[in-house]
Design a protein around this motif. Structure first.
Motif, PDB file in Angstrom:
ATOM      1  N   PHE A   1     -12.209  -1.747  -0.932  1.00 54.97           N
ATOM      2  CA  PHE A   1     -11.949  -2.787   0.065  1.00 54.97           C
ATOM      3  C   PHE A   1     -12.016  -2.212   1.481  1.00 54.97           C
ATOM      4  O   PHE A   1     -12.520  -2.848   2.398  1.00 54.97           O
ATOM      5  N   PHE A   2     -11.529  -0.995   1.653  1.00 56.08           N
ATOM      6  CA  PHE A   2     -11.531  -0.404   2.992  1.00 56.08           C
ATOM      7  C   PHE A   2     -12.873   0.231   3.351  1.00 56.08           C
ATOM      8  O   PHE A   2     -13.235   0.289   4.522  1.00 56.08           O
ATOM      9  N   LEU A   3     -13.592   0.724   2.329  1.00 60.73           N
ATOM     10  CA  LEU A   3     -14.790   1.511   2.646  1.00 60.73           C
ATOM     11  C   LEU A   3     -16.093   0.730   2.584  1.00 60.73           C
ATOM     12  O   LEU A   3     -17.010   0.985   3.359  1.00 60.73           O
TER      13      LEU A   3
ATOM     14  N   PHE B   1      -6.743   9.337  -1.005  1.00 65.79           N
ATOM     15  CA  PHE B   1      -6.728   7.869  -0.856  1.00 65.79           C
ATOM     16  C   PHE B   1      -6.012   7.447   0.421  1.00 65.79           C
ATOM     17  O   PHE B   1      -6.430   6.521   1.095  1.00 65.79           O
TER      18      PHE B   1
ATOM     19  N   ILE C   1      -8.448   7.702   3.199  1.00 65.89           N
ATOM     20  CA  ILE C   1      -9.435   6.621   3.139  1.00 65.89           C
ATOM     21  C   ILE C   1      -8.851   5.328   3.698  1.00 65.89           C
ATOM     22  O   ILE C   1      -9.481   4.640   4.490  1.00 65.89           O
ATOM     23  N   TYR C   2      -7.625   5.012   3.285  1.00 66.98           N
ATOM     24  CA  TYR C   2      -7.032   3.749   3.716  1.00 66.98           C
ATOM     25  C   TYR C   2      -6.791   3.738   5.220  1.00 66.98           C
ATOM     26  O   TYR C   2      -6.763   2.689   5.847  1.00 66.98           O
TER      27      TYR C   2
ATOM     28  N   ILE D   1       2.317   1.971  -3.316  1.00 65.04           N
ATOM     29  CA  ILE D   1       1.326   2.495  -4.258  1.00 65.04           C
ATOM     30  C   ILE D   1       1.057   3.976  -3.988  1.00 65.04           C
ATOM     31  O   ILE D   1       1.069   4.797  -4.909  1.00 65.04           O
TER      32      ILE D   1
ATOM     33  N   MET E   1      -5.903   2.182  -6.929  1.00 69.33           N
ATOM     34  CA  MET E   1      -6.169   2.852  -5.649  1.00 69.33           C
ATOM     35  C   MET E   1      -7.666   2.897  -5.361  1.00 69.33           C
ATOM     36  O   MET E   1      -8.084   2.768  -4.213  1.00 69.33           O
ATOM     37  N   THR E   2      -8.462   3.058  -6.401  1.00 65.13           N
ATOM     38  CA  THR E   2      -9.910   3.078  -6.191  1.00 65.13           C
ATOM     39  C   THR E   2     -10.405   1.713  -5.724  1.00 65.13           C
ATOM     40  O   THR E   2     -11.214   1.620  -4.797  1.00 65.13           O
TER      41      THR E   2
ATOM     42  N   PHE F   1     -20.972  -9.378   4.392  1.00 61.55           N
ATOM     43  CA  PHE F   1     -20.422  -8.664   3.251  1.00 61.55           C
ATOM     44  C   PHE F   1     -19.391  -9.508   2.497  1.00 61.55           C
ATOM     45  O   PHE F   1     -19.397  -9.575   1.260  1.00 61.55           O
TER      46      PHE F   1
ATOM     47  N   ILE G   1      -8.735  -0.532  -4.074  1.00 58.21           N
ATOM     48  CA  ILE G   1      -8.324  -0.724  -2.684  1.00 58.21           C
ATOM     49  C   ILE G   1      -9.217   0.093  -1.753  1.00 58.21           C
ATOM     50  O   ILE G   1      -9.603  -0.365  -0.676  1.00 58.21           O
ATOM     51  N   ALA G   2      -9.558   1.303  -2.203  1.00 60.74           N
ATOM     52  CA  ALA G   2     -10.439   2.146  -1.382  1.00 60.74           C
ATOM     53  C   ALA G   2     -11.765   1.444  -1.135  1.00 60.74           C
ATOM     54  O   ALA G   2     -12.315   1.502  -0.028  1.00 60.74           O
TER      55      ALA G   2
ATOM     56  N   TRP H   1      -7.286  -5.796   7.392  1.00 58.93           N
ATOM     57  CA  TRP H   1      -8.154  -4.687   7.019  1.00 58.93           C
ATOM     58  C   TRP H   1      -7.982  -3.523   7.990  1.00 58.93           C
ATOM     59  O   TRP H   1      -7.926  -2.371   7.589  1.00 58.93           O
TER      60      TRP H   1
ATOM     61  N   LEU I   1       0.839  -1.206   0.000  1.00 60.20           N
ATOM     62  CA  LEU I   1       0.000   0.000   0.000  1.00 60.20           C
ATOM     63  C   LEU I   1       0.874   1.256   0.000  1.00 60.20           C
ATOM     64  O   LEU I   1       0.631   2.196  -0.758  1.00 60.20           O
TER      65      LEU I   1
ATOM     66  N   PRO J   1     -10.023   2.718   8.569  1.00 64.33           N
ATOM     67  CA  PRO J   1     -10.283   1.520   9.384  1.00 64.33           C
ATOM     68  C   PRO J   1      -9.347   1.401  10.595  1.00 64.33           C
ATOM     69  O   PRO J   1      -9.689   0.763  11.578  1.00 64.33           O
TER      70      PRO J   1
END
Lengths: 297, 274
Positions: free
Chosen positions: B21-23, A104, A107-108, A93, B15-16, A133, B18-19, A165, A90, A111
């Protein structure tokens, strides 16, 4: 002379909250814990000294102990590399300077602020085999989903998936900071030699961030050995004791059975196990950790 | 040039994904909390009508307001205790010179290595002897005793960056050590204090083991304990459970967006959880 005495007194005065806590909630408990581990003790009656009986029972008679050790080591040795590799990827990236990358990263990271009970309860539902889910998503791609927490083979991987996660984004930021500290001219040197991204990663990034990776390997192992809430809330150690982790077993012994002597012995054995693993990590580290200050070896 | 552009699009796409996956899990949870219980076990993403019933029913299932009050009380007291005492002790280690200081600081570091399981049982016995079981004291009083090795370390590292000429000048002017700490150094230390406060908030708000051991009386329960209790039922009512989780997550998420910088600082230094 008088000033120095006064200064010292003042120093102790300022540090006194910690000193009090250290003596009452640190030193004394450590000594008592060692003593309890040599006793039969149920909190109601005075501790009865039994010598090494608790340790002998643990090591030679208690197969739950070995189940708990196995579960915890499995969890630790699968989870730690996965979390570190995942968050490193990650970080690689999001280290690219593309538009929106900051968004981004945030966002990551989100969690990572969820932990403990909330995390466990959320994932209890997300991992529901029929309506959760994860399996719905797998089904969307035409893949069969396992029974996760209900299946003894999948219960540990389920909890590991959850921690990847919930930890990935946070560790990502740690590694990102390290990656951004790598001096750019080293990359240029690789480019001049015609090396691609792999050569850059292998020969520049990895050596440079290896001290940070090493530190987090150590921490990750220590954190993983502590796993408790997840198992307590999600599985109570089941199915078939497949998530009976070390600290859950210790908790059960201490606060369900009130076998405080036995639980204290368990605590010390965990301390020893953690110590051994950390020691091995340090021994292996000079094979792969590179300190750019030149202090290697 | 064109190749670069294509690569960028690829990275954006990745990246989208992966986003998602997290959201997506968060979306899933919020959607569940808005469904009538009967529709939870259907694959339809959305209920025909969004309804807030679960958030209301929740109050019949657990004494939510009582738990909230207990959680807020414990958390608030802990944050105050930890920030005050860790900064005071950090000041002693970072800004004052006195005999025995370095040795005691090694002791601070050494306590970080010791797993809490080792001290947990004797500490429980101490609090039991004091008659503190089923009170908030075992969870709050220790917070005023230095606030934990890591926080002391963090404060001390920050205080070390305060120029000693500034402190010496204040001392020569006749400032007492206390007023240097309170009036000069502490105002400078706001970023470090914020980081410590957030770490403490996250820890106590989510703490499960502490309340589990010390608060067996239902009336003393915390939100974390109540949520665990609700999840431990034979047939969990998922919609209500998710509503409870969303409510408990809310303050954390709001704080995160207000104080992102300190969250990230705290996390990258400690790993927050566990």
């Amino acid at each position: 002379m008088k000033r120095a005495v006064k200064n010292t007194l003042r120093g102790y005065l300022f540090a006194s909250p910690w000193i009090a806590g250290f003596v009452v909630l640190g030193l004394y408990p450590v000594v008592m814990s060692l003593y309890y581990s040599l006793c039969q003790y149920d909190v109601l009656r005075i501790p009865q000294f039994v010598g090494l009986r608790n340790y002998r029972e643990l090591l030679f008679q208690d197969h739950y102990f070995y189940t708990a050790v196995w579960n915890t080591l499995f969890y630790t040795f699968i989870r730690s590399p996965l979390v570190i590799a995942g968050s490193l990827i990650l970080a690689l990236i999001v280290s690219k300077a593309v538009r929106g990358v900051k968004f981004f990263r945030t966002i990551y990271f989100i969690p990572s602020i969820i932990s403990g009970v909330i995390l466990s309860v959320l994932w209890l539902w997300l991992l529901n085999p029929e309506y959760g889910f994860i399996n719905s998503a797998l089904q969307f791609f035409g893949l069969p989903g396992p029974l996760w927490l209900i299946d003894p083979h999948w219960s540990k991987p389920a909890i590991i998936l959850m921690s990847v996660w919930s930890l990935g984004g946070g560790r990502m930021l740690v590694f990102l900071a390290a990656i951004q500290n790598v001096p750019a001219h080293y990359y240029e040197a690789v480019e001049m030699d015609g090396g691609g991204w792999w050569a850059k990663f292998r020969n520049v990034t990895l050596p440079f961030i290896s001290p940070v990776l090493f530190l987090w390997f150590i921490l990750e192992v220590i954190f993983s050995l502590q796993v408790f809430v997840e198992a307590y809330v999600m599985t109570k150690g089941g199915p078939l004791n497949s998530t009976l982790f070390y600290n859950l077993y210790l908790y059960n012994k201490a606060f369900d059975d009130f076998d405080m002597g036995y639980a204290s012995a368990l605590a010390w054995l965990l301390f020893i196990i953690a110590g051994i693993i950390t020691f091995i990590q340090f021994r292996v580290s000079n094979k792969w950790v590179y300190y750019s200050g030149g202090a290697e070896k | 040039m064109r190749r670069n552009r294509r690569d960028n699009y690829l990275i954006m796409g990745l990246m989208t994904l992966i986003a998602l996956f997290f959201l997506l899990p968060f979306m899933w949870i919020v959607l569940t909390s808005l469904k009538p219980e009967a529709e939870v076990f259907s694959r339809a993403l959305l209920s025909v009508t969004l309804h807030l019933d679960n958030y209301i029913k929740l109050f019949d299932k657990i004494p939510f307001l009582l738990y909230l009050r207990n959680s807020v009380f414990i958390t608030l007291l802990s944050v105050i205790g930890v920030t005050l005492s860790s900064s005071l002790v950090g000041y002693a280690f970072g800004c004052m010179s006195w005999r025995g200081r370095d040795f005691l600081f090694y002791c601070v570091i050494a306590t970080m290595m010791l797993p809490m399981q080792v001290t947990m049982i004797p500490v429980f016995v101490i609090f039991k002897e004091l008659g503190w079981l089923n009170s908030f004291k075992p969870l709050t009083v220790p917070m005023f005793l230095g606030g934990g090795a890591f926080n002391i370390f963090l404060m001390r590292q920050f205080f070390m960056t305060v120029p000693s000429t500034l402190l010496d000048a204040a001392r020569i002017d006749g400032c007492s050590e206390w007023s240097i700490y309170w009036k000069i150094v502490l105002p400078l230390a706001k970023p470090a204090l914020a980081t410590v406060a957030i770490l403490t908030f996250m820890f106590t708000w989510n703490d499960f083991l502490g309340p589990l051991i010390y608060l067996s009386d239902k009336a003393k329960g915390t939100l974390a304990l109540g949520l665990g209790q609700l999840a431990g039922q034979q047939q969990p009512e998922w919609a209500i459970l998710m509503a409870a989780s969303v409510l408990m997550m809310l303050p954390v998420i709001v704080l995160f967006f207000l104080f992102q910088k300190y969250f990230i600082q705290g996390f990258t230094m400690s790993g927050i959880k566990e």
